[in-house]
Design an enzyme around this catalytic site. Structure first.
Site, mmCIF file in Angstrom:
data_model
loop_
_atom_site.group_PDB
_atom_site.id
_atom_site.type_symbol
_atom_site.label_atom_id
_atom_site.label_comp_id
_atom_site.label_asym_id
_atom_site.label_seq_id
_atom_site.Cartn_x
_atom_site.Cartn_y
_atom_site.Cartn_z
ATOM 1 N N ASP A 155 0.854 -1.191 0.000
ATOM 2 C CA ASP A 155 0.000 0.000 0.000
ATOM 3 C C ASP A 155 0.890 1.243 0.000
ATOM 4 O OD1 ASP A 155 -2.397 1.422 0.233
ATOM 5 O OD2 ASP A 155 -2.360 1.365 2.433
ATOM 6 N N HIS A 166 -9.112 4.887 -2.332
ATOM 7 C CA HIS A 166 -8.437 4.921 -1.029
ATOM 8 C C HIS A 166 -9.333 5.684 -0.052
ATOM 9 C CE1 HIS A 166 -4.231 3.519 -1.827
ATOM 10 N NE2 HIS A 166 -4.788 3.453 -3.018
#
Ligand code: G3H
Ligand code: 13P
Ligand code: ZN
Length: 312
Positions: free
Chosen positions: A83, A214
């Site tokens: 990530d 996100h």
């Protein structure tokens, strides 16, 4: 089955009108809570590791925890994803170290520089059978170690997405449509509203291409209250309304990132336990209900928000 890439997962999610949950993992109880829910719900899942998680728990421990989950959940596809990879070296280290997917986040750089960095990661990743997520546009909040101030966030410009995807060869694209990282996404008293017009413009220009969101925690008020009633102080914590996430999941959005909600579930549960049992000191006694609540939170996301229950 062994760890997989997100290629097939995203194709199915795109065509099926649902999204895959991408949950951040930092320790054993979080990995277990997430994957136990996915196993019972028969849902595909992305377990993602940030630079901060690698610094906290160590790359090898996290990979081995995820490999243990793969053994425990043989019937569901699991992706191990980096990530917010901040640079080529971090991406390379994860590609070399067993990850099946990486994100290169050069979204704070100028357009051409973002393309250049992303293209280099894509080249290396594809040579090694790993897929790449990139980002265009910036979210406010904390992007790993880069803190983006509220006023400096910018929506993705739809007119840039085709050129970006073509020139980089990335496999999925994170866009900014008004979500942000952390537990304080909108000002109290204002109406949270994602920019679906920006999403649909991007979607039109990239037919069949997976989009990523996100900053998609919904910040359950149940856990904010639990924290505040047990010695915490999180006034005005607000997330993305679940109906808007559901709407996004039905579109080209194939991956929805959730971290803060897991933190809230874990922290709320532990705070309540400590408050109610000041005499207890065995970590297993408070981590057990924390893990159970993470599991139930994830089950709810899979069924009612992402729509990916039964899709493994
Ligand atoms: O996008 C950020 C994720 O919530 C990861 O956060 O860098 O504190 O691990 P972290
Ligand atoms: P949240 O802070 O909304 O959970 O977002 C997590 C995320 O985007 C991880 O990359
Ligand atoms: Zn993020």
């Amino acid at each position: 089955m062994p760890l997989v890439t997100s290629k097939e997962m995203f194709a199915k999610a795109y065509n099926g009108g649902y999204a895959i949950g991408a949950f951040n993992v930092n320790n054993m109880e979080i990995v277990q809570g997430i994957t136990e829910a996915c196993k019972e719900e028969h849902a595909p899942v992305i377990l993602q590791v940030s630079k901060g998680a690698r610094a906290y728990a160590n790359h090898t421990y996290l990979v081995k925890l995820v490999e243990a989950a793969v053994i425990e959940c043989p019937d569901i596809p699991i992706v191990l994803h980096l990530d917010h990879g901040p640079d080529f070296e971090t991406c390379k280290s994860c590609i070399d170290g067993g990850f099946t997917s990486v994100m290169i986040d050069a979204s704070s750089k100028p357009f051409d520089e973002n393309i250049e960095i992303t293209r280099r990661v894509v080249e290396y990743a594809h040579e090694h059978g790993v897929v790449v997520e990139a980002e265009l546009g910036t979210l406010s909040g904390i992007e790993d170690e880069v803190k983006v101030a509220e006023g400096c966030a910018s929506y993705t410009r739809p007119e840039e997405v085709e050129e970006f995807v073509t020139r980089t060869g990335c496999d999925s694209l994170a866009i900014a449509i008004g979500t942000s990282h952390g537990a304080y996404k909108f000002k109290p008293g204002t109406k949270p509203q994602l920019r679906f017009d920006v999403l649909h413009e991007c979607e039109k220009r990239l037919p069949g291409f997976p989009i990523v969101l996100h900053g998609s925690s919904s910040v359950p008020q149940e856990y904010v209250t639990m924290i505040n009633e047990n010695g915490g102080a999180m006034p005005g914590a607000i997330g993305v309304p679940e109906d808007q996430l559901r709407e996004a999941a039905r579109s080209a959005v194939c991956k929805i990132n959730i971290d803060s909600d897991l933190r809230l579930a874990m922290t709320g549960t532990i705070r309540k336990f400590f408050n109610e049992h000041p005499d207890k000191f065995d970590p297993r006694e408070y981590l057990k209900p924390a893990r159970a609540n993470i599991k139930e939170l994830v089950r709810h996301k899979l069924r009612d928000v992402l729509g990916c229950s039964g899709k493994a």
